[in-house]
Design an enzyme around this catalytic site. Structure first.
Site, PDB file in Angstrom:
ATOM      1  N   LYS A  40       0.894  -1.185   0.038  1.00  0.00           N
ATOM      2  CA  LYS A  40       0.032   0.046  -0.050  1.00  0.00           C
ATOM      3  C   LYS A  40       0.661   1.244   0.063  1.00  0.00           C
ATOM      4  O   LYS A  40       0.591   2.124  -0.601  1.00  0.00           O
ATOM      5  CB  LYS A  40      -0.876  -0.097   1.123  1.00  0.00           C
ATOM      6  N   ALA A  42       4.070   1.732  -0.991  1.00  0.00           N
ATOM      7  CA  ALA A  42       4.739   1.743  -2.446  1.00  0.00           C
ATOM      8  C   ALA A  42       3.648   2.168  -3.389  1.00  0.00           C
ATOM      9  O   ALA A  42       4.175   2.971  -4.251  1.00  0.00           O
ATOM     10  CB  ALA A  42       5.567   0.473  -2.711  1.00  0.00           C
ATOM     11  N   GLY A 225     -19.271   5.893  -5.939  1.00  0.00           N
ATOM     12  CA  GLY A 225     -18.366   7.375  -5.848  1.00  0.00           C
ATOM     13  C   GLY A 225     -18.077   7.375  -4.340  1.00  0.00           C
ATOM     14  O   GLY A 225     -18.149   6.358  -3.445  1.00  0.00           O
ATOM     15  N   ASP A 246      -8.538  -4.490 -13.275  1.00  0.00           N
ATOM     16  CA  ASP A 246      -7.833  -5.418 -12.073  1.00  0.00           C
ATOM     17  C   ASP A 246      -7.941  -3.961 -11.209  1.00  0.00           C
ATOM     18  O   ASP A 246      -7.634  -2.999 -11.146  1.00  0.00           O
ATOM     19  CB  ASP A 246      -6.421  -5.420 -12.475  1.00  0.00           C
ATOM     20  N   GLY A 251      -7.554   1.611  -4.301  1.00  0.00           N
ATOM     21  CA  GLY A 251      -7.500   2.611  -3.063  1.00  0.00           C
ATOM     22  C   GLY A 251      -6.251   3.439  -2.895  1.00  0.00           C
ATOM     23  O   GLY A 251      -6.246   4.272  -2.376  1.00  0.00           O
ATOM     24  N   ASP A 252      -5.329   2.615  -3.194  1.00  0.00           N
ATOM     25  CA  ASP A 252      -3.997   3.081  -3.076  1.00  0.00           C
ATOM     26  C   ASP A 252      -3.597   4.265  -4.032  1.00  0.00           C
ATOM     27  O   ASP A 252      -3.302   5.400  -3.989  1.00  0.00           O
ATOM     28  CB  ASP A 252      -2.685   2.206  -3.337  1.00  0.00           C
TER      29      ASP A 252
END
Length: 317
Positions: A40, A42, A225, A246, A251-252
């Protein structure tokens, strides 16, 4: 060039693509597999760097081949890895991931060397860091390192963004040091007990956070959203429809793009709109890091969709 510091996990991702997830005790055949750089922390660092920011990464990897691989990936993307320590006693962190036909994923993370990051490591790194505007931090490293990073960042007047992920690593102590939290539906339920299904339930969760002292939050609802809650005011930001391939690292990517926009001086709502675009592009490509777009790709996407207004003059490298 605006600066961002990221404190967090650095992993290698072993990704298997299949039509569906196996049931317990079942063996199925997958379509393909890949070994990719991830983690997360990186992922967020590389996102910010690809969007034109000067990024420092603080983390821990093993003295192994995977450690070489993940460090090389960050360096090639312009991330400063001089504050990443290497340890001999354990291997580089690893995430074993399954992606199904709908592009949703399940993930088993072995933290490995990430657990070797200490508060003392954080103190040493921050004693040499000046000029960063934003700290990005998550929960795949020891709690003491997370909290120390947030305290050090606040002392240097950095804006602290906590991505309280994964849900299994969340603790309440870290929340009090965040200027902004960005939980998804699962993490929101873990923290509040509220099942987020729509805008109303997202608003209830944001108010819950406000009541415990977290004045700014973004409740992420996937394709539905995001709800932006800022000092008692709310605004709903619609998701962007794309054909997902994918979702690993989406989120990252959102967090890295959000931090980049805020570091550039954009307001929170515009920053969320920008992050929505960047994460929407990412899910159309394979790989938590390989799928992260550059700022030029973001501009092209916005022009094609007729949403160039998402790129205000404050959201730039």
């Amino acid at each position: 060039m605006e600066e961002i510091t990221v404190v967090g996990s650095i992993n290698v991702d072993i990704v298997a693509f299949s039509d569906h997830y196996p049931n317990r005790g079942e063996t199925i055949f997958g379509r393909k597999m890949a070994v990719l750089s991830g983690g997360k922390g990186a992922n967020q660092a590389i996102t910010s760097a690809r969007l034109g920011k000067k990024v420092r990464m603080i983390g821990s990897v093993g003295c192994d081949l995977y450690g070489d691989t993940v460090l090389d990936a960050m360096t090639k993307n312009g991330v400063n890895t001089s504050y990443v320590k290497r340890v001999k006693e354990t291997s580089t962190g690893c995430a074993i991931i399954t992606v199904d036909a709908t592009a949703e994923n399940t993930m088993l993370v072995v933290k490995g060397a990430n657990d070797n990051l200490t508060a003392e490591d954080i103190q040493k790194a921050f004693s040499e860091i000046n000029g960063s505007k934003v700290l990005l931090v998550q929960m795949e490293i020891p709690e003491e390192a997370v909290i120390e990073a947030m305290i050090q960042a606040r002392n240097k007047r950095m804006f602290v963004i906590l991505d309280p992920a994964p849900a299994d690593g969340i603790t309440g102590r870290a929340l009090q040091y965040a200027d902004l939290i960005v939980p998804n539906k699962q993490e929101t339920k873990q923290l509040t007990g509220i099942e987020v299904t729509d805008r109303d339930s997202a608003h209830q969760a944001a108010e819950y956070f406000d009541q415990i002292g977290i004045k700014n939050s973004i409740i992420k609802m996937g394709e539905k959203g995001s709800l932006v809650y800022e000092n008692g005011k709310t605004e709903y930001i619609e998701g962007i429809r794309v054909k997902a391939i994918d979702t690993v690292g989406a989120g990252d990517t959102f967090a890295g793009a959000l931090g980049s926009a805020l570091a550039s001086g954009a307001n929170l709502v515009d920053s969320v709109k920008f992050a929505n675009v960047v994460s929407a592009i990412k899910v159309t490509k394979q790989g938590a890091q390989a799928g992260v777009p550059t700022l030029e790709e973001v501009r092209d996407f916005c022009e094609e969709r007729g949403i160039s207004h998402y790129l205000s003059k404050t959201i730039k490298a």
